[in-house]
Design a protein around this motif. Sequence first.
Motif, PDB file in Angstrom:
ATOM      1  N   ARG A   1       0.212   4.825  -1.420  1.00 27.65           N
ATOM      2  CA  ARG A   1      -1.212   4.972  -1.690  1.00 27.65           C
ATOM      3  C   ARG A   1      -1.994   5.248  -0.420  1.00 27.65           C
ATOM      4  NH1 ARG A   1      -0.197  -0.249  -5.025  1.00 27.65           N
ATOM      5  NH2 ARG A   1      -0.396   0.484  -7.143  1.00 27.65           N
ATOM      6  N   ILE A   2      -1.385   5.012   0.718  1.00 27.46           N
ATOM      7  CA  ILE A   2      -2.076   5.301   1.966  1.00 27.46           C
ATOM      8  C   ILE A   2      -1.421   6.509   2.623  1.00 27.46           C
ATOM      9  CG2 ILE A   2      -3.049   3.058   2.543  1.00 27.46           C
ATOM     10  CD1 ILE A   2      -0.465   2.482   4.047  1.00 27.46           C
ATOM     11  N   PRO A   3      -2.153   7.181   3.489  1.00 28.50           N
ATOM     12  CA  PRO A   3      -1.623   8.397   4.091  1.00 28.50           C
ATOM     13  C   PRO A   3      -0.334   8.131   4.864  1.00 28.50           C
ATOM     14  CG  PRO A   3      -3.947   8.181   4.539  1.00 28.50           C
ATOM     15  CD  PRO A   3      -3.527   6.923   3.895  1.00 28.50           C
TER      16      PRO A   3
ATOM     17  N   PHE B   1       0.710   8.935   7.738  1.00 30.36           N
ATOM     18  CA  PHE B   1       0.815   8.636   9.162  1.00 30.36           C
ATOM     19  C   PHE B   1       0.702   7.160   9.471  1.00 30.36           C
ATOM     20  CE2 PHE B   1      -3.426   7.583  10.262  1.00 30.36           C
ATOM     21  CZ  PHE B   1      -4.238   8.311   9.429  1.00 30.36           C
ATOM     22  N   VAL B   2       0.194   6.356   8.539  1.00 28.47           N
ATOM     23  CA  VAL B   2       0.172   4.923   8.821  1.00 28.47           C
ATOM     24  C   VAL B   2       1.596   4.391   8.858  1.00 28.47           C
ATOM     25  CG1 VAL B   2      -0.600   2.682   8.002  1.00 28.47           C
ATOM     26  CG2 VAL B   2      -2.129   4.602   7.919  1.00 28.47           C
TER      27      VAL B   2
ATOM     28  N   LEU C   1       0.821  -1.212   0.000  1.00 25.90           N
ATOM     29  CA  LEU C   1       0.000   0.000   0.000  1.00 25.90           C
ATOM     30  C   LEU C   1       0.852   1.258   0.000  1.00 25.90           C
ATOM     31  CD1 LEU C   1      -2.336  -1.233   2.829  1.00 25.90           C
ATOM     32  CD2 LEU C   1      -2.905  -1.173   0.427  1.00 25.90           C
TER      33      LEU C   1
END
Lengths: 480, 213
Positions: free
Chosen positions: B169-171, B173-174, B166
């Motif tokens: 593609r993911i923000p 902060f993850v 991911l």
Amino acid sequence: MTNLALIWMPLLAAALAAVWPRERSRPWLLLAGGGAHAVLSLWLLVFPPPATPNAWLAFDPLARAVLPPVSLLFAACAAYGAAYLRLRAERPNRVFVAVLLAMLGLISAAAQARHLGLLWVAIETATLATVPLLHFNGTGRAFEAAWKYLVVGGTGIALSLLGTFCLGYASLYGGGGGDLTFAGLAAQGAGLSRPWVLAAWVLLLAGYGTKMGLAPMHTWKPDAYGEAPGMVGALLAGGMTTAAFVALLRVRQVLEAAGAGEAASRSLLVLGLFSMAVAALFLIGTPDFKRMLAYSSVEHMGILSLGAALGTAGTAAALFHVWSNSLTKGTMFLSAGNLHRAAGARTIGEATGLGLTAPRSAALFLAAMLAITACPPFSPFFSELRILRAAVENGGGFTAGIFLFCLLLAFLGMSRLVLAVIEGRPRARRPEPRSGLRETAGVLLPPAALLLCSLWMGLAAPAELNEVWRAAARFLSLLP
Amino acid sequence: MNDMLNLLVGLAMGMNLLALGSSRLPAIIRAAAAQGVILGVLPLLVEAHLTWVTVLTCVATVVIKGFVIPHLLRRALRAASIDREVEPLVGYVPSLLIGAAAAIGSVALAGALPLLREHTGSLLVPGSFATVISGLLLLMTRAKAISQVCGYLLLENGVYLFGLLLLGRIPFFVEAGILLDLTVAVFIIGIIVDRIQREFDSLDTRKLTVLRE
């Protein structure tokens, strides 16, 4: 933006507590932070802020239905804490006070989080923050409990992150653009890849189910609740578990949108009934009244999970039960803490005659036990009645039968233990009188106030509250 | 690019087996550290466009997973002056066999799951599942607190491997969440290990048996 104050206010108070120089006056920060939080969350309950569909943190109908009881519970625990920490002046309280306040802020963030990743971060940090609370007493047993909490809880948290990633991948596979808000995920609906959604549900159910304490992932609970101070147990059982339940409800909403709601509800039903059965069996056998509270908590998490599986009416009843559970469990844990200090012991053989040594706490404990085992007119009776009705309507007679049988067993187990420690003659007085033995107003009024709340919720809960729960259940079942 | 990636993930999967088959604690720590370094390099291969965020994540991951945590673990090892795992619940050879079976099973499972076109043929998904299973196995069957921490590290590494799918593609902060999780978790675990050791003098979690039904 007032709703964000629910998060930053306690965190600010926590930071202040961390640098506060005076041991004696620091516990008042608990009361200040908790009181302000309670006032604000009740204010928001009555006057909900306008809806902000795209915000990552929002006081939406679900947060509105679960945050106020957590807030009330914390305020009562804070008042208790001010008196309790004076009795326990030998232990430094800097970390304890700061971490409690931080936990309140993080639970508020978790309950309001509308983004999958943000929700995980909030629950993760809240879990880590609570570890120091568990070894406040500094004994070997407390370290053991903290270690188990960390290993089991940490594993649950890691699995829920994996589940979060799987749900993210389901969205990517379905052509999503990386929008991981619950609204965005639900809007993708059937476009989400089904195998990945189911894999995510299994992992998230295992992960957040561990935090909630559903059997068979409940193993950390008896140790943690048994060794932690009563007020910490109350906040774990009424606050943390609520946040984890909210997380499961929000994920379930996505599952429903993806067309896998049936599978999700069925797994919640099975886990709920299994938790109730396991808890009932342990309640029959355990000789320790603080560990009893942990099994009772497992039982009530099972009830919540069962309610959530039974359609909109069941979900609304489960949200009612969140209130019943938080308020009534608060009384149980706080009065159990008083009894534990008065007796210096917590098992049947060692603690007897508490009705004579600590009469007021014993009366509160007995009343709260009757309340939590669903004796009218306290609120758990009414919330469980509604869940029963939903079970009869949706799940059929078999589910309702198991539900009632487990409640009966739990009642037998708990009343046996509670009466055994309250009745009888106290053991010979210790040579030196213990300072913790006094039943001051500070450690009696907060649990009594919570019990009154529970009674009021049972007898005269306003219709508006009913509407709040139903609105939250509708909000969860609305398909975009 | 994909071959290089698969080679490294394969190496990381090899580290699982090393950790599962070893009775000496320093060897387990070394395996976990080596896996951490390999994992830290992977984002550079996955991400087509390097940004400072990616580079920073890589550096932080390598430093924390590869050096800081192993260092803390070795310190705990010295403090407790222990070296070996005692007979585990599941022996070394059975553990190795389970680990190998998990690796094969994960490849089969990943074949059955729907994957995006750019991820077919990549070892990331099976590597992630195999590492998670190996981590859980170590966590559940070993007696010494330090092996359990290593098991937890493996578990985290497996989750991290999946997160690479991911990446970008993911923000942001993850990604930060993973690091925060790791540092804080081990920091606290370290403190508690320290305390347990003072309390029990042996880091043997099997002595943690006062609390039971």
